[in-house]
Design a protein around this motif. Structure first.
Motif, PDB file in Angstrom:
ATOM      1  N   ARG A   1       1.039  -1.629   0.033  1.00  3.24           N
ATOM      2  CA  ARG A   1       0.115  -0.456  -0.427  1.00  3.24           C
ATOM      3  C   ARG A   1       1.059   0.856  -0.526  1.00  3.24           C
ATOM      4  O   ARG A   1       0.778   2.335  -0.596  1.00  3.24           O
ATOM      5  CB  ARG A   1      -0.903   0.230   1.216  1.00  3.24           C
ATOM      6  N   LEU A   2       1.782   0.903   0.756  1.00  3.94           N
ATOM      7  CA  LEU A   2       2.759   2.600   0.282  1.00  3.94           C
ATOM      8  C   LEU A   2       3.322   2.330  -0.708  1.00  3.94           C
ATOM      9  O   LEU A   2       3.804   3.941  -1.387  1.00  3.94           O
ATOM     10  CB  LEU A   2       3.841   1.915   1.708  1.00  3.94           C
ATOM     11  N   ALA A   3       3.429   1.093  -1.143  1.00  3.80           N
ATOM     12  CA  ALA A   3       4.150   1.537  -2.812  1.00  3.80           C
ATOM     13  C   ALA A   3       3.512   2.391  -3.272  1.00  3.80           C
ATOM     14  O   ALA A   3       3.966   3.206  -4.398  1.00  3.80           O
ATOM     15  CB  ALA A   3       4.624   0.161  -2.943  1.00  3.80           C
ATOM     16  N   GLN A   4       2.399   2.148  -3.699  1.00  5.10           N
ATOM     17  CA  GLN A   4       1.028   2.291  -4.746  1.00  5.10           C
ATOM     18  C   GLN A   4       0.574   3.518  -4.195  1.00  5.10           C
ATOM     19  O   GLN A   4       1.046   4.641  -5.031  1.00  5.10           O
ATOM     20  CB  GLN A   4      -0.275   1.422  -3.981  1.00  5.10           C
ATOM     21  N   ARG A   5       1.050   4.536  -3.060  1.00  4.56           N
ATOM     22  CA  ARG A   5       0.971   5.308  -2.537  1.00  4.56           C
ATOM     23  C   ARG A   5       1.885   6.311  -3.341  1.00  4.56           C
ATOM     24  O   ARG A   5       1.877   7.472  -3.378  1.00  4.56           O
ATOM     25  CB  ARG A   5       0.657   5.838  -1.193  1.00  4.56           C
TER      26      ARG A   5
ATOM     27  N   ARG B   1       1.579   9.417  -6.073  1.00  8.29           N
ATOM     28  CA  ARG B   1       2.085  10.773  -5.682  1.00  8.29           C
ATOM     29  C   ARG B   1       3.464  11.424  -6.625  1.00  8.29           C
ATOM     30  O   ARG B   1       3.800  12.395  -6.896  1.00  8.29           O
ATOM     31  CB  ARG B   1       2.895  11.178  -4.035  1.00  8.29           C
ATOM     32  N   GLY B   2       4.087  10.638  -6.802  1.00 10.05           N
ATOM     33  CA  GLY B   2       5.156  11.440  -8.586  1.00 10.05           C
ATOM     34  C   GLY B   2       4.492  11.434  -9.226  1.00 10.05           C
ATOM     35  O   GLY B   2       5.365  12.230  -9.955  1.00 10.05           O
ATOM     36  N   ARG B   3       3.069  10.838  -9.752  1.00  7.70           N
ATOM     37  CA  ARG B   3       2.833  10.383 -10.968  1.00  7.70           C
ATOM     38  C   ARG B   3       2.227  11.841 -10.782  1.00  7.70           C
ATOM     39  O   ARG B   3       2.175  13.283 -12.087  1.00  7.70           O
ATOM     40  CB  ARG B   3       1.815   9.902 -11.260  1.00  7.70           C
TER      41      ARG B   3
END
Length: 108
Positions: free
Chosen positions: A92-96, A100-102
């Motif tokens: 989940r942290l990786a997805q967030r 955010r990066g995009r």
């Protein structure tokens, strides 16, 4: 599936029972499993707790009711911590972070 770690400390009556019936801790394991919280691992520890138990249960409500029943005997003091598998949180942290990066790139 809910996961939790239960830290337990024996009260004086609990210590007396353990001295008189050392195999009683296996009975507790079987009881937890009968009530719907399979024990994954159990350890005797040094420090403020006597045992640490990792369990699973179908729901947090199951874990809570079992803990309340066991504490009502007055032979043990418990601290139960709900757990979430690390891989689940990491994903989940990786997805967030990816989202955010995009969005940050779009603002530029």
């Amino acid at each position: 599936m809910a996961h939790d770690v239960m830290s337990s400390s024996l009260s004086e009556p609990g210590r007396k029972v353990l001295r008189e019936r050392p195999g009683g801790s296996r009975t507790v394991k079987r009881e937890l499993e009968r009530k719907g919280a399979p024990v994954r691992t159990r350890h005797v520890v040094s420090g403020p707790s006597d045992f640490v138990t990792a369990r699973e249960a179908a729901a947090d409500e199951t874990v809570s009711s079992i803990s309340i029943e066991m504490r009502a005997r007055a032979s043990v003091h418990m601290l139960t911590l709900s757990g979430i598998p690390l891989d689940s949180v990491s994903g989940r942290l990786a997805q967030r972070g990816h989202r955010r990066g995009r969005s940050a790139k779009r603002r530029r």
